[in-house]
Design a protein around this motif. Structure first.
Motif, PDB file in Angstrom:
ATOM      1  N   MET A 232     -11.741  92.285  32.296  1.00  0.00           N
ATOM      2  CA  MET A 232     -12.767  93.280  31.969  1.00  0.00           C
ATOM      3  C   MET A 232     -12.628  93.820  30.553  1.00  0.00           C
ATOM      4  O   MET A 232     -13.091  94.920  30.240  1.00  0.00           O
ATOM      5  CB  MET A 232     -12.707  94.438  32.969  1.00  0.00           C
ATOM      6  CG  MET A 232     -11.357  95.104  33.084  1.00  0.00           C
ATOM      7  SD  MET A 232     -11.340  96.329  34.419  1.00  0.00           S
ATOM      8  CE  MET A 232      -9.585  96.733  34.446  1.00  0.00           C
ATOM      9  N   ALA A 233     -11.983  93.030  29.669  1.00  0.00           N
ATOM     10  CA  ALA A 233     -11.815  93.486  28.291  1.00  0.00           C
ATOM     11  C   ALA A 233     -11.942  92.305  27.337  1.00  0.00           C
ATOM     12  O   ALA A 233     -11.760  91.150  27.712  1.00  0.00           O
ATOM     13  CB  ALA A 233     -10.452  94.175  28.112  1.00  0.00           C
ATOM     14  N   LEU A 240     -16.370  97.909  29.501  1.00  0.00           N
ATOM     15  CA  LEU A 240     -17.024  99.092  30.033  1.00  0.00           C
ATOM     16  C   LEU A 240     -16.200 100.300  29.617  1.00  0.00           C
ATOM     17  O   LEU A 240     -14.989 100.197  29.421  1.00  0.00           O
ATOM     18  CB  LEU A 240     -17.182  99.027  31.550  1.00  0.00           C
ATOM     19  CG  LEU A 240     -15.951  99.166  32.442  1.00  0.00           C
ATOM     20  CD1 LEU A 240     -16.374  99.349  33.897  1.00  0.00           C
ATOM     21  CD2 LEU A 240     -15.006  97.993  32.341  1.00  0.00           C
ATOM     22  N   SER A 241     -16.850 101.430  29.469  1.00  0.00           N
ATOM     23  CA  SER A 241     -16.158 102.615  28.981  1.00  0.00           C
ATOM     24  C   SER A 241     -15.261 103.197  30.074  1.00  0.00           C
ATOM     25  O   SER A 241     -15.498 102.983  31.269  1.00  0.00           O
ATOM     26  CB  SER A 241     -17.176 103.676  28.540  1.00  0.00           C
ATOM     27  OG  SER A 241     -17.831 104.209  29.672  1.00  0.00           O
ATOM     28  N   VAL A 270      -2.906  93.875  38.086  1.00  0.00           N
ATOM     29  CA  VAL A 270      -4.251  93.576  37.593  1.00  0.00           C
ATOM     30  C   VAL A 270      -4.140  92.566  36.464  1.00  0.00           C
ATOM     31  O   VAL A 270      -3.339  92.738  35.534  1.00  0.00           O
ATOM     32  CB  VAL A 270      -4.975  94.848  37.103  1.00  0.00           C
ATOM     33  CG1 VAL A 270      -6.224  94.491  36.294  1.00  0.00           C
ATOM     34  CG2 VAL A 270      -5.368  95.717  38.290  1.00  0.00           C
ATOM     35  N   ASP A 271      -4.937  91.511  36.587  1.00  0.00           N
ATOM     36  CA  ASP A 271      -5.026  90.474  35.561  1.00  0.00           C
ATOM     37  C   ASP A 271      -6.274  90.716  34.737  1.00  0.00           C
ATOM     38  O   ASP A 271      -7.385  90.699  35.265  1.00  0.00           O
ATOM     39  CB  ASP A 271      -5.088  89.090  36.246  1.00  0.00           C
ATOM     40  CG  ASP A 271      -5.717  88.023  35.365  1.00  0.00           C
ATOM     41  OD1 ASP A 271      -5.510  88.076  34.137  1.00  0.00           O
ATOM     42  OD2 ASP A 271      -6.402  87.133  35.907  1.00  0.00           O
ATOM     43  N   THR A 272      -6.088  90.973  33.457  1.00  0.00           N
ATOM     44  CA  THR A 272      -7.241  91.020  32.560  1.00  0.00           C
ATOM     45  C   THR A 272      -6.815  90.603  31.164  1.00  0.00           C
ATOM     46  O   THR A 272      -5.813  91.082  30.635  1.00  0.00           O
ATOM     47  CB  THR A 272      -7.888  92.417  32.509  1.00  0.00           C
ATOM     48  OG1 THR A 272      -9.003  92.380  31.601  1.00  0.00           O
ATOM     49  CG2 THR A 272      -6.931  93.506  32.107  1.00  0.00           C
ATOM     50  N   ASP A 273      -7.552  89.650  30.614  1.00  0.00           N
ATOM     51  CA  ASP A 273      -7.368  89.305  29.216  1.00  0.00           C
ATOM     52  C   ASP A 273      -7.917  90.438  28.350  1.00  0.00           C
ATOM     53  O   ASP A 273      -8.526  91.390  28.844  1.00  0.00           O
ATOM     54  CB  ASP A 273      -8.095  88.000  28.891  1.00  0.00           C
ATOM     55  CG  ASP A 273      -7.547  86.820  29.684  1.00  0.00           C
ATOM     56  OD1 ASP A 273      -6.347  86.849  30.028  1.00  0.00           O
ATOM     57  OD2 ASP A 273      -8.313  85.875  29.959  1.00  0.00           O
ATOM     58  N   GLY A 274      -7.750  90.299  27.038  1.00  0.00           N
ATOM     59  CA  GLY A 274      -8.294  91.279  26.118  1.00  0.00           C
ATOM     60  C   GLY A 274      -7.476  92.555  26.071  1.00  0.00           C
ATOM     61  O   GLY A 274      -6.380  92.656  26.632  1.00  0.00           O
ATOM     62  N   ASN A 275      -8.014  93.551  25.402  1.00  0.00           N
ATOM     63  CA  ASN A 275      -7.324  94.825  25.215  1.00  0.00           C
ATOM     64  C   ASN A 275      -7.850  95.844  26.230  1.00  0.00           C
ATOM     65  O   ASN A 275      -8.920  96.433  26.048  1.00  0.00           O
ATOM     66  CB  ASN A 275      -7.525  95.344  23.790  1.00  0.00           C
ATOM     67  CG  ASN A 275      -6.622  96.517  23.471  1.00  0.00           C
ATOM     68  OD1 ASN A 275      -6.369  97.366  24.313  1.00  0.00           O
ATOM     69  ND2 ASN A 275      -6.113  96.553  22.255  1.00  0.00           N
ATOM     70  N   ILE A 294      -1.250  90.598  29.039  1.00  0.00           N
ATOM     71  CA  ILE A 294      -0.907  91.294  27.787  1.00  0.00           C
ATOM     72  C   ILE A 294      -1.197  90.378  26.592  1.00  0.00           C
ATOM     73  O   ILE A 294      -0.295  89.858  25.933  1.00  0.00           O
ATOM     74  CB  ILE A 294       0.562  91.767  27.792  1.00  0.00           C
ATOM     75  CG1 ILE A 294       0.855  92.544  29.073  1.00  0.00           C
ATOM     76  CG2 ILE A 294       0.862  92.618  26.565  1.00  0.00           C
ATOM     77  CD1 ILE A 294       2.309  92.977  29.224  1.00  0.00           C
ATOM     78  N   GLU A 295      -2.478  90.197  26.314  1.00  0.00           N
ATOM     79  CA  GLU A 295      -2.914  89.229  25.301  1.00  0.00           C
ATOM     80  C   GLU A 295      -2.625  89.745  23.892  1.00  0.00           C
ATOM     81  O   GLU A 295      -3.200  90.728  23.439  1.00  0.00           O
ATOM     82  CB  GLU A 295      -4.404  88.928  25.472  1.00  0.00           C
ATOM     83  CG  GLU A 295      -4.883  87.816  24.570  1.00  0.00           C
ATOM     84  CD  GLU A 295      -6.360  87.514  24.751  1.00  0.00           C
ATOM     85  OE1 GLU A 295      -6.858  86.635  24.031  1.00  0.00           O
ATOM     86  OE2 GLU A 295      -7.015  88.151  25.600  1.00  0.00           O
ATOM     87  N   ARG A 296      -1.758  89.039  23.188  1.00  0.00           N
ATOM     88  CA  ARG A 296      -1.324  89.485  21.868  1.00  0.00           C
ATOM     89  C   ARG A 296      -2.437  89.396  20.828  1.00  0.00           C
ATOM     90  O   ARG A 296      -2.508  90.226  19.913  1.00  0.00           O
ATOM     91  CB  ARG A 296      -0.103  88.680  21.413  1.00  0.00           C
ATOM     92  CG  ARG A 296       1.100  88.736  22.348  1.00  0.00           C
ATOM     93  CD  ARG A 296       1.553  90.167  22.618  1.00  0.00           C
ATOM     94  NE  ARG A 296       2.211  90.789  21.480  1.00  0.00           N
ATOM     95  CZ  ARG A 296       3.532  90.851  21.322  1.00  0.00           C
ATOM     96  NH1 ARG A 296       4.344  90.357  22.244  1.00  0.00           N
ATOM     97  NH2 ARG A 296       4.049  91.434  20.263  1.00  0.00           N
TER      98      ARG A 296
END
Length: 379
Positions: A232-233, A240-241, A270-275, A294-296
């Motif tokens: 979601m990032a 989303l805010s 929770v798995d989410t790419d992005g920041n 934790i996408e660098r």
């Protein structure tokens, strides 16, 4: 932090998550692109020596085993897949989830496309579409569970020495992920504002459905963790805010996590790419124990996340896939920077996504060797 006694895989995992002494930190990884397999084969790897299902543990690289209870959280029945149009360069496909995409053919390897599909149409555009597609998500179906799981698998789970996980990766889909799959990213981002009644109904349903599908398993056994897939990032922040997350998703996320933990799930991730940093406080307040990967490239730094959120947030991932294509000295330095987290605990390093095809086999072999040294406290 480190002890001499050899631990079984489950003890090692739990002690790492609880900041207790271990013989070494668990060795997990995600996987590779299909094009990476082809490259490594050209560079001398016998690709048939590997299983290529790294979640369950690739013995070739001394990865720790995990067992995933293969529960089907998807639609039953699915849509009939259909090739609507095909040329020499691309094909337009209706997938089993009802999404229609235009996909590039050239460069495909081992089921991995060289570029992302172009998304053309989604099965849900309004609340009537959603209420229709809900008919494909009846929870109480025996075929959602592995055959004979109560007779064959359940007795073994109760005496296990390995980590047991409810759901395969990308099976327990979260709220944003499932809405995106039904509607598409852009449409979901507008729908929070243009169709709030639809989104409230959708979020409530996702929690209810996930709980009911999980119930038969969790009433019979406990599991070590579940991973809720969200994605979601993006690079610069969430899609989303925090305000939108708090209003639409948070109440149902908390209800879902409360149910899972009250029924024997030790950890929820929770798995989410992005920041996703702006949403982490809501995840933690909902009872989430760890985030991954934790996408660098998106500015996510595990050292900074630990400093900011403390030990209540366990961290998985955090190894920059881009570094693996650089010099060995860069790989060495990158791994060394993670040593404080290894020594502190609550951290399981993995590459922050699939290993891309610009990574030479020699580099990856070096990474895995030095990473194992890091996990053993011998760096």
């Amino acid at each position: 932090m480190f002890i001499d006694r050899v631990m079984n895989h489950r003890e090692r995992f739990i002690n790492t998550m609880e900041y207790k002494a271990v013989d070494r930190v668990p060795n997990y990884e995600v996987g590779v692109w299909g094009q990476t397999i082809d490259r490594w084969e050209r560079e001398g790897l016998d690709v048939y020596d590997l299983h290529w299902d790294w979640f369950v543990g690739e013995e070739f690289f001394d990865m720790d085993p995990r067992e995933f209870i293969d529960v089907n959280y998807g639609m039953i029945p699915t849509f009939e897949p259909e090739i609507i149009e095909r040329t020499e360069r691309y094909e337009i496909i209706r997938h089993r989830n009802g999404v229609i995409t235009k996909a590039l053919i050239e460069g495909m390897a081992h089921g991995t496309r060289a570029s992302m599909d172009q998304y053309l149409k989604f099965p849900v555009e309004n609340i009537e579409d959603f209420r229709e597609i809900k008919k494909r998500y009846v929870a109480s179906m025996k075929r959602r569970y592995p055959p004979q799981w109560e007779n064959i698998m359940l007795p073994r789970w109760k005496t296990r020495e390995h980590v047991l996980v409810l759901g395969r990766n990308c099976s327990m889909l979260g709220f944003f992920w499932r809405a995106r799959e039904w509607m598409g990213t852009e449409n979901v981002c507008y729908a929070w504002y243009d169709q709030p009644d639809l989104m409230h109904e959708m979020m409530e349903f996702i929690a209810d459905f996930t709980i009911e599908v999980s119930r038969p398993i969790l009433e019979k056994t406990c599991v070590d963790y579940v991973l809720i897939n969200e994605d979601m990032a993006m690079k610069n922040g969430p899609l989303l805010s925090p305000k939108t997350y708090k209003e639409f998703i948070y109440p149902h996320m908390r209800r879902l996590v409360d149910y899972l933990k009250s029924h024997g799930v030790r950890y929820v991730g929770v798995d989410t790419d992005g920041n996703c940093e702006a949403l982490v406080p809501f995840l933690m307040d909902a009872g989430v124990d760890f985030i991954w990967p934790i996408e660098r490239a998106a500015g996510m730094d595990p050292i900074e996340l630990r400093r900011k959120f403390g030990k209540s947030l366990r961290l998985w991932g955090g190894v920059d896939k881009r570094v693996l294509a650089a010099a060995k000295t860069d790989i060495e330095e990158h791994l060394r920077s993670l040593l404080p987290l290894i020594e502190e605990g609550g951290f399981i390093p993995t590459v922050d996504h699939l290993v891309p095809p610009d990574v030479p086999l020699e580099n990856f072999m070096f990474y895995m060797k030095r990473k194992l040294d890091l996990l053993c406290g011998n760096f």
